[in-house]
Design a protein around this motif. Structure first.
Motif, PDB file in Angstrom:
ATOM      1  N   HIS A 213       0.869  25.027  -6.740  1.00 43.01           N
ATOM      2  CA  HIS A 213       1.737  26.162  -6.227  1.00 43.01           C
ATOM      3  C   HIS A 213       1.969  27.230  -5.385  1.00 43.01           C
ATOM      4  CE1 HIS A 213       1.881  26.385 -11.461  1.00 43.01           C
ATOM      5  NE2 HIS A 213       0.794  25.807 -10.914  1.00 43.01           N
ATOM      6  N   CYS A 215       1.670  30.561  -3.778  1.00 45.18           N
ATOM      7  CA  CYS A 215       1.628  31.908  -3.533  1.00 45.18           C
ATOM      8  C   CYS A 215       2.454  32.618  -2.283  1.00 45.18           C
ATOM      9  CB  CYS A 215       0.378  32.554  -4.399  1.00 45.18           C
ATOM     10  SG  CYS A 215      -0.457  31.848  -4.959  1.00 45.18           S
ATOM     11  N   ALA A 235      -4.137  36.260  -6.416  1.00 49.22           N
ATOM     12  CA  ALA A 235      -2.741  35.415  -5.891  1.00 49.22           C
ATOM     13  C   ALA A 235      -2.720  34.437  -6.710  1.00 49.22           C
ATOM     14  CB  ALA A 235      -1.861  34.885  -4.233  1.00 49.22           C
ATOM     15  N   ALA A 239      -1.296  33.026 -10.411  1.00 55.15           N
ATOM     16  CA  ALA A 239      -0.691  31.674 -10.560  1.00 55.15           C
ATOM     17  C   ALA A 239      -1.057  30.719 -11.238  1.00 55.15           C
ATOM     18  CB  ALA A 239       0.153  31.202  -8.924  1.00 55.15           C
TER      19      ALA A 239
END
Length: 260
Positions: A213, A215, A235, A239
């Motif tokens: 993921h 960010c 962050a 996520a």
């Protein structure tokens, strides 16, 4: 069992190829070619283990990036290196691992002795030099692995390298799931789990999906290492939908407050 044995055999050959590559091909090559080989070797490692890499968000294409990720498994750096030719920070104990420790050292891993406070300064200067030369750096600021259900506090010390070099900080959330979306347990590398035991479990698993993921980038200019750590924590927690613990505040001079 057959799949596990086939994967172990293929992995053994792949590691042997990596040893030969580092011993014979790396020495005369310039860094761009070395970077390409690191990425290619990591891509094949992930494929041979039957892991499907799934990207979430926009992966940065520029070089000279500092990647900060949560830490779940020994597989984590290889997932990121399959996309980015990063130099990773790892605990010094990994250098003593049979075969893999030598592979890590020769491929550009930066080892740190966390129990020695003076070693942090040496490592940080190395990271700043790498970032200023336009090379990617990767680290796991939790400084340990988790079971993937929570996020340990990010230790901010080495994130100073981003502030000192002006390199953008890219938080990356890592999660391992099964094809049905449930949490994968074979990839966990926590507690007393040994590398061989974990490797045996991963080779026997089917349908592992590794999610990266990405960010939004965090500009490091003008920000303290503490602020960078908190922003990266937030962050990644967002996520991955995880709770996050917080480090105690720092007192002037960059040291943790009393009680830690």
């Amino acid at each position: 069992m057959i799949i596990r044995i086939l994967r172990l055999g293929a992995l053994t050959l792949h590691v042997l190829f990596g040893l030969m590559m580092l011993a014979l091909l790396f020495p005369p090559l310039a860094e761009p070619r070395r970077a390409a080989l690191r990425v290619g070797w990591s891509v094949w490692l992930v494929r041979l283990l039957g892991i499907r890499l799934q990207l979430m968000g926009a992966a940065p294409v520029l070089r000279g990036m500092l990647f900060a990720a949560n830490h779940v498994s020994w597989l984590d750096p290889f997932l990121l290196m399959a996309r980015h030719p990063a130099h990773f920070v790892a605990k010094a104990e990994i250098r003593s691992w049979p075969v893999l420790g030598w592979l890590a050292a020769q491929s550009g891993t930066v080892f740190i002795q966390r129990q020695r406070s003076r070693d942090t300064g040496r490592v940080m200067r190395t990271l700043v030099d790498l970032l200023q030369c336009g090379r990617d750096v990767g680290m796991f600021p939790e400084a340990t692995t988790s079971d993937g259900t929570t996020l340990f506090p990010f230790k901010p010390s080495l994130l100073q390298a981003a502030a000192d070099s002006g390199a953008p900080l890219c938080p990356v959330g890592i999660r391992y799931v099964n094809p049905d979306g449930s949490r994968n347990l074979e990839t966990l590398f926590i507690g007393e789990t040994g590398l061989l035991h974990s490797l045996w479990a991963v080779c026997g698993a089917r349908g592992i999906v590794a999610e990266l993921h990405y960010c939004p980038l965090i500009e490091s200019a003008g920000r303290s290492r503490r602020e960078l750590a908190q922003r990266a924590e937030t962050a990644i927690a967002s996520a991955l939908c995880l709770s996050v613990q917080r480090m105690p505040p720092e007192i002037p001079g960059g040291r943790p407050a009393a009680g830690r």
